[in-house]
Design a protein around this motif. Sequence first.
Motif, PDB file in Angstrom:
ATOM      1  N   GLY A  54      60.487  20.776  50.925  1.00  0.00           N
ATOM      2  CA  GLY A  54      61.012  19.444  51.193  1.00  0.00           C
ATOM      3  C   GLY A  54      62.174  19.119  50.271  1.00  0.00           C
ATOM      4  O   GLY A  54      62.352  19.737  49.220  1.00  0.00           O
ATOM      5  N   SER A  55      62.983  18.164  50.643  1.00  0.00           N
ATOM      6  CA  SER A  55      64.143  17.768  49.843  1.00  0.00           C
ATOM      7  C   SER A  55      63.750  16.767  48.763  1.00  0.00           C
ATOM      8  O   SER A  55      62.818  15.990  48.938  1.00  0.00           O
ATOM      9  N   VAL A  56      64.492  16.790  47.654  1.00  0.00           N
ATOM     10  CA  VAL A  56      64.326  15.800  46.592  1.00  0.00           C
ATOM     11  C   VAL A  56      65.698  15.213  46.306  1.00  0.00           C
ATOM     12  O   VAL A  56      66.641  15.945  45.994  1.00  0.00           O
ATOM     13  N   MET A  57      65.819  13.883  46.448  1.00  0.00           N
ATOM     14  CA  MET A  57      67.074  13.185  46.189  1.00  0.00           C
ATOM     15  C   MET A  57      66.816  12.106  45.144  1.00  0.00           C
ATOM     16  O   MET A  57      66.026  11.200  45.382  1.00  0.00           O
ATOM     17  N   LEU A  58      67.464  12.244  43.988  1.00  0.00           N
ATOM     18  CA  LEU A  58      67.321  11.262  42.919  1.00  0.00           C
ATOM     19  C   LEU A  58      68.688  10.640  42.668  1.00  0.00           C
ATOM     20  O   LEU A  58      69.647  11.347  42.388  1.00  0.00           O
ATOM     21  N   GLU A  59      68.769   9.313  42.768  1.00  0.00           N
ATOM     22  CA  GLU A  59      70.016   8.591  42.543  1.00  0.00           C
ATOM     23  C   GLU A  59      69.776   7.503  41.514  1.00  0.00           C
ATOM     24  O   GLU A  59      68.757   6.829  41.538  1.00  0.00           O
ATOM     25  N   SER A  60      70.755   7.345  40.629  1.00  0.00           N
ATOM     26  CA  SER A  60      70.635   6.332  39.582  1.00  0.00           C
ATOM     27  C   SER A  60      71.992   5.707  39.315  1.00  0.00           C
ATOM     28  O   SER A  60      73.016   6.381  39.405  1.00  0.00           O
ATOM     29  N   GLY A  61      71.973   4.442  38.953  1.00  0.00           N
ATOM     30  CA  GLY A  61      73.197   3.755  38.542  1.00  0.00           C
ATOM     31  C   GLY A  61      73.606   4.132  37.135  1.00  0.00           C
ATOM     32  O   GLY A  61      74.692   3.784  36.685  1.00  0.00           O
ATOM     33  N   GLU A  62      72.731   4.826  36.433  1.00  0.00           N
ATOM     34  CA  GLU A  62      73.013   5.271  35.065  1.00  0.00           C
ATOM     35  C   GLU A  62      72.473   6.691  34.902  1.00  0.00           C
ATOM     36  O   GLU A  62      72.554   7.475  35.826  1.00  0.00           O
ATOM     37  N   ALA A  63      71.902   7.007  33.757  1.00  0.00           N
ATOM     38  CA  ALA A  63      71.480   8.373  33.431  1.00  0.00           C
ATOM     39  C   ALA A  63      70.285   8.826  34.268  1.00  0.00           C
ATOM     40  O   ALA A  63      69.450   8.027  34.686  1.00  0.00           O
ATOM     41  N   ILE A  64      70.218  10.144  34.498  1.00  0.00           N
ATOM     42  CA  ILE A  64      69.059  10.792  35.106  1.00  0.00           C
ATOM     43  C   ILE A  64      68.611  11.867  34.129  1.00  0.00           C
ATOM     44  O   ILE A  64      69.414  12.692  33.683  1.00  0.00           O
ATOM     45  N   THR A  65      67.317  11.858  33.799  1.00  0.00           N
ATOM     46  CA  THR A  65      66.771  12.851  32.878  1.00  0.00           C
ATOM     47  C   THR A  65      65.531  13.487  33.479  1.00  0.00           C
ATOM     48  O   THR A  65      64.625  12.777  33.924  1.00  0.00           O
ATOM     49  N   ILE A  66      65.514  14.810  33.500  1.00  0.00           N
ATOM     50  CA  ILE A  66      64.299  15.550  33.819  1.00  0.00           C
ATOM     51  C   ILE A  66      63.745  15.952  32.454  1.00  0.00           C
ATOM     52  O   ILE A  66      64.268  16.849  31.802  1.00  0.00           O
ATOM     53  N   ALA A  67      62.710  15.225  31.994  1.00  0.00           N
ATOM     54  CA  ALA A  67      62.201  15.380  30.632  1.00  0.00           C
ATOM     55  C   ALA A  67      61.007  16.334  30.603  1.00  0.00           C
ATOM     56  O   ALA A  67      60.041  16.137  31.327  1.00  0.00           O
ATOM     57  N   ASN A  68      61.109  17.367  29.762  1.00  0.00           N
ATOM     58  CA  ASN A  68      60.017  18.322  29.630  1.00  0.00           C
ATOM     59  C   ASN A  68      60.001  18.855  28.206  1.00  0.00           C
ATOM     60  O   ASN A  68      60.916  19.556  27.792  1.00  0.00           O
ATOM     61  N   ASN A  69      58.936  18.507  27.472  1.00  0.00           N
ATOM     62  CA  ASN A  69      58.797  19.019  26.107  1.00  0.00           C
ATOM     63  C   ASN A  69      57.672  20.048  26.005  1.00  0.00           C
ATOM     64  O   ASN A  69      57.314  20.482  24.921  1.00  0.00           O
ATOM     65  N   GLY A  70      57.091  20.422  27.154  1.00  0.00           N
ATOM     66  CA  GLY A  70      56.053  21.441  27.183  1.00  0.00           C
ATOM     67  C   GLY A  70      54.655  20.936  26.874  1.00  0.00           C
ATOM     68  O   GLY A  70      53.693  21.685  26.995  1.00  0.00           O
ATOM     69  N   THR A  71      54.517  19.674  26.494  1.00  0.00           N
ATOM     70  CA  THR A  71      53.178  19.143  26.183  1.00  0.00           C
ATOM     71  C   THR A  71      52.903  17.839  26.919  1.00  0.00           C
ATOM     72  O   THR A  71      52.151  17.821  27.878  1.00  0.00           O
TER      73      THR A  71
END
Length: 170
Positions: A54-71
């Motif tokens: 499936g498709s994933v569309m992420l839109e933002s008026g400012e920053a976009i972060t995919i956050a992953n610290n492993g825990t």
Amino acid sequence: LPIWIRTQGGAVTGPTGAQVAVNTLTGGTAGTNTLTVNQAINTQRTGNGTTAGGSVMLESGEAITIANNGTTLLGSISTKGQDNSAGTSGAGGEVFLRSTGAGDITLGGAITASGGAATGAGNNGGAGGVVTLNAANGSILINAAIDVSGGTSALATQGNAGTVQLSTAG
């Protein structure tokens, strides 16, 4: 049909095999239109078949972060094509991240839009998907893998690789 989710941040986990669309583009005060994904978004169909991710569309008026610290922060996006033991596998789904205002796109978690694997004799792997990152007024920071590889095949042809497109004014 897409699943539209309006949010001012937080985690979004999409249903398997569906299209996920998230935006923070509506008005608001500066500094409130950021989008952070801190849990997995997975649109891969389960079981055997030829269904594309499936498709994933992420839109933002400012920053976009995919956050992953492993825990505690485990943000990632997977639109992998469906695996298949009886035919050609599914293609990877499309991933589209767009920041329309001042703000960076930061990948701290992986994006996987690879084709599904084929395990049966003579069956081809699925093609990789398309990943597009567009920052209208910011930078693109890639600190994790982007995988658009074609799906593997045990005895036939690996799927064609997909495409990664980057566009920024920052």
